[in-house]
Design an enzyme around this catalytic site. Structure first.
Site, mmCIF file in Angstrom:
data_model
loop_
_atom_site.group_PDB
_atom_site.id
_atom_site.type_symbol
_atom_site.label_atom_id
_atom_site.label_comp_id
_atom_site.label_asym_id
_atom_site.label_seq_id
_atom_site.Cartn_x
_atom_site.Cartn_y
_atom_site.Cartn_z
ATOM 1 N N PHE A 1 -5.678 8.962 -3.609
ATOM 2 C CA PHE A 1 -4.403 8.509 -4.172
ATOM 3 C C PHE A 1 -4.055 7.200 -3.488
ATOM 4 O O PHE A 1 -3.880 7.149 -2.266
ATOM 5 C CB PHE A 1 -3.291 9.525 -3.922
ATOM 6 C CG PHE A 1 -1.918 9.070 -4.389
ATOM 7 C CD1 PHE A 1 -1.345 9.626 -5.523
ATOM 8 C CD2 PHE A 1 -1.205 8.088 -3.700
ATOM 9 C CE1 PHE A 1 -0.083 9.213 -5.965
ATOM 10 C CE2 PHE A 1 0.050 7.669 -4.135
ATOM 11 C CZ PHE A 1 0.616 8.225 -5.270
ATOM 12 N N GLU A 2 -3.977 6.140 -4.270
ATOM 13 C CA GLU A 2 -3.523 4.856 -3.753
ATOM 14 C C GLU A 2 -2.696 4.160 -4.822
ATOM 15 O O GLU A 2 -3.068 4.155 -5.997
ATOM 16 C CB GLU A 2 -4.701 3.915 -3.445
ATOM 17 C CG GLU A 2 -5.547 4.270 -2.265
ATOM 18 C CD GLU A 2 -6.639 3.237 -2.015
ATOM 19 O OE1 GLU A 2 -6.967 3.009 -0.836
ATOM 20 O OE2 GLU A 2 -7.169 2.653 -2.995
ATOM 21 N N ILE A 3 -1.575 3.599 -4.415
ATOM 22 C CA ILE A 3 -0.873 2.619 -5.233
ATOM 23 C C ILE A 3 -0.841 1.366 -4.385
ATOM 24 O O ILE A 3 -0.297 1.388 -3.268
ATOM 25 C CB ILE A 3 0.550 3.074 -5.597
ATOM 26 C CG1 ILE A 3 0.511 4.399 -6.366
ATOM 27 C CG2 ILE A 3 1.252 2.006 -6.433
ATOM 28 C CD1 ILE A 3 1.883 4.963 -6.707
ATOM 29 N N HIS B 1 -10.021 1.238 4.117
ATOM 30 C CA HIS B 1 -8.776 0.748 3.516
ATOM 31 C C HIS B 1 -7.598 0.929 4.463
ATOM 32 O O HIS B 1 -6.728 0.043 4.573
ATOM 33 C CB HIS B 1 -8.495 1.495 2.214
ATOM 34 C CG HIS B 1 -9.096 0.853 1.011
ATOM 35 N ND1 HIS B 1 -8.761 1.217 -0.276
ATOM 36 C CD2 HIS B 1 -9.996 -0.152 0.901
ATOM 37 C CE1 HIS B 1 -9.450 0.476 -1.131
ATOM 38 N NE2 HIS B 1 -10.206 -0.346 -0.439
ATOM 39 N N TYR C 1 0.853 -1.199 0.000
ATOM 40 C CA TYR C 1 0.000 0.000 0.000
ATOM 41 C C TYR C 1 0.882 1.239 0.000
ATOM 42 O O TYR C 1 1.839 1.349 0.780
ATOM 43 C CB TYR C 1 -0.911 0.019 1.225
ATOM 44 C CG TYR C 1 -2.004 1.071 1.140
ATOM 45 C CD1 TYR C 1 -3.200 0.805 0.479
ATOM 46 C CD2 TYR C 1 -1.840 2.337 1.691
ATOM 47 C CE1 TYR C 1 -4.200 1.762 0.377
ATOM 48 C CE2 TYR C 1 -2.830 3.302 1.592
ATOM 49 C CZ TYR C 1 -4.009 3.008 0.934
ATOM 50 O OH TYR C 1 -4.985 3.967 0.833
#
Length: 378
Positions: free
Chosen positions: A277-279, A314, A220
Site C-alpha cells: 500500500f503506497e500513496i 522505498h 509518501y
C-alpha cells in the site's frame, strides 16, 4: 507620552481580562499560538491526529471537493493475478473510485490477455491503460554474477526465508524500487496509489487522499509499518551509510531518519512502510537524490545476492529525502494485505462505515513500527 502609556496600559489590562474570562481568546492570542501560526511550528503530535478537514470530503449533493489531482492507481499484475485483482479493484471502486473516477495503469512483464482487459474494464467507468514493462527494467541484469546469486538463493531456501529462492520476486522488488515510475504510461502523472491482488479495503473513503497529498505537500503515505526480515538485507544499511557519507548534501533537512534508525544513522532498526500500500508523489522517486540513491544500491547487487525488498528501499529513500511531516499515516483507510491489517479505531471506524474488526488491528502490535513513527513528532 503619558497618554500613550495610559492607552497601552488599558489595552494590556483588557487583554488579561479577556484571557482569563474567555478561554478561547486566551488560547488564540497566546504567545505560543501566535508563534505557531507565524512559523508553522509542530503541534507535538503526528499530523494524522488532527484528522481530515471537512473541505476534503465528497459533498452530500454528489459533487467532488474541487478538481481532481493529477493521479492514477498503479497495479503490477500478471494475467494469472486476474481474480485477485478483480477482488481488490471491485472494493476500491465501491469504497472510493465510483465517486472520484481516478484512472488505472496496469503494468505487466508480458502482454495482457484479452480476457484480463475485458474483465478489468467492466469494473470501472474510469480510464484504464495497460502497459508492458521494458525487458531491461524487469529481468536480472547481465552483470549480476549468477553463480553467486544462485548460491545465495539456495542458502535462503535452506534457511526457509520467504521468497528466498525466487528470481521473479527479486525482479519485482528491483522494478518497484527503481523502475515503475519510469514507465511511459506514468510520465503524465504526479501522484500514484499502488494496489495489489487479494487485498481488502474495509472503509468508505469519502474524501480524496490525492488532494491531501497535493495540498498538504505530502510525498509518501502508508497504512502499515513493520520490521524487515534481517536475513534478507544483511548489507543493505552498509550501502545506505556509504551513500549518506558520500552525499550528505542530498539528505533532506528535518527528515525522518529517526523512524529508521535509533542512533542517528549508525544502524538500521529494520522499520519500513509496507509498500504493497503506497500513496505517493512520483517526483520523490524521480528526484536526482533518489535516482542516485537507487543506482548506488543497484550496483551493489543486493536485490539478487541478497533479497532486498522495495519496502525497505522505498522507506529508507522517503526517510532520507523527505521531511518527516511529508510522510503521512492514512489512519482512516482500513486495509489488509495478508497477514497484517490496519483497522481504523473509534470515530474513524464509524465515519468510514468500516467492516473490519477493530480488535484486529496491527498498529501497535509488538512487530509494528507505528509507535516509532509517532515518536518522531513528540
Amino acid at each position: 507620552m503619558r497618554y500613550v502609556i495610559l492607552v497601552l496600559g488599558i489595552i494590556i489590562s483588557l487583554h488579561f481580562i479577556l484571557s482569563f474570562s474567555h478561554e478561547d481568546y486566551g488560547r488564540a492570542t497566546s504567545i505560543s499560538n501566535l508563534k505557531n501560526t507565524i512559523t508553522g511550528a509542530a503541534s507535538h503530535q503526528p499530523p494524522y491526529k488532527a484528522g481530515v478537514p471537512e473541505d476534503y470530503y465528497y459533498h452530500s449533493n454528489g459533487t467532488a471537493p474541487g478538481p481532481r489531482a493529477n493521479a492514477a492507481f498503479v497495479i503490477l499484475a500478471r494475467n494469472s493475478d486476474l481474480n485477485g485483482i478483480v477482488f481488490s479493484m471491485k472494493q476500491m471502486e465501491d469504497r472510493f473510485n465510483k465517486k472520484f473516477q481516478y484512472p488505472y495503469v496496469f503494468l505487466n512483464d508480458d502482454d495482457f490477455s484479452d480476457e484480463f482487459k475485458r474483465r478489468i474494464t467492466a469494473l470501472t467507468d474510469a480510464k484504464v491503460e495497460f502497459g508492458k514493462i521494458p525487458r531491461d527494467h524487469w529481468y536480472q541484469p547481465d552483470w549480476i554474477d549468477e553463480e553467486k546469486a544462485s548460491k545465495a538463493r539456495d542458502e535462503m531456501v535452506k534457511a526457509q526465508v520467504i521468497y528466498g529462492g525466487s528470481v521473479p520476486y527479486r525482479n519485482m522488488c528491483r522494478f518497484n524500487s527503481g523502475f515503475f515510475f519510469r514507465h511511459e504510461l506514468l510520465d503524465k502523472y504526479k501522484y500514484y496509489w499502488r494496489i495489489e491482488p487479494d487485498v481488502n479495503f474495509y472503509c468508505d473513503l469519502d474524501y480524496d487522499p490525492f488532494l491531501i497529498m497535493q495540498n498538504e505537500k505530502k510525498v509518501y503515505g502508508f497504512t502499515v509499518s513493520l520490521y524487515e526480515y534481517e536475513t534478507t538485507i544483511p548489507t543493505l544499511w552498509d550501502a545506505v551509510k556509504e551513500f549518506m557519507d558520500e552525499n550528505p548534501d542530498m539528505l533532506q533537512e528535518g527528515n525522518a531518519l529517526g523512524f529508521i534508525s535509533d542512533d542517528a544513522g549508525g544502524t538500521y532498526n529494520r522499520c519500513h512502510f509496507w509498500s504493497n500500500f503506497e500513496i505517493g508523489d512520483l517526483d520523490l522517486w524521480r528526484s536526482d537524490a533518489y535516482m542516485k540513491f537507487f543506482e548506488h544500491l543497484d550496483k551493489k547487487g543486493g536485490f539478487y545476492y541478497e533479497r532486498w525488498g522495495d519496502a525497505p528501499v522505498h522507506s529508507i529513500g522517503a526517510a532520507l529525502f523527505a521531511k518527516k511531516e511529508q510522510i503521512h499515516f492514512f489512519n482512516d483507510i482500513g486495509y489488509k494485505h495478508n497477514p497484517f491489517q490496519h483497522c481504523p479505531q473509534g470515530d474513524a471506524h464509524t465515519k468510514g462505515k468500516c467492516w473490519c474488526d477493530p480488535s484486529d488491528n496491527f498498529d501497535y502490535h509488538w512487530y509494528s513500527c507505528l509507535a516509532r513513527y509517532d515518536k518522531m513528532f513528540t
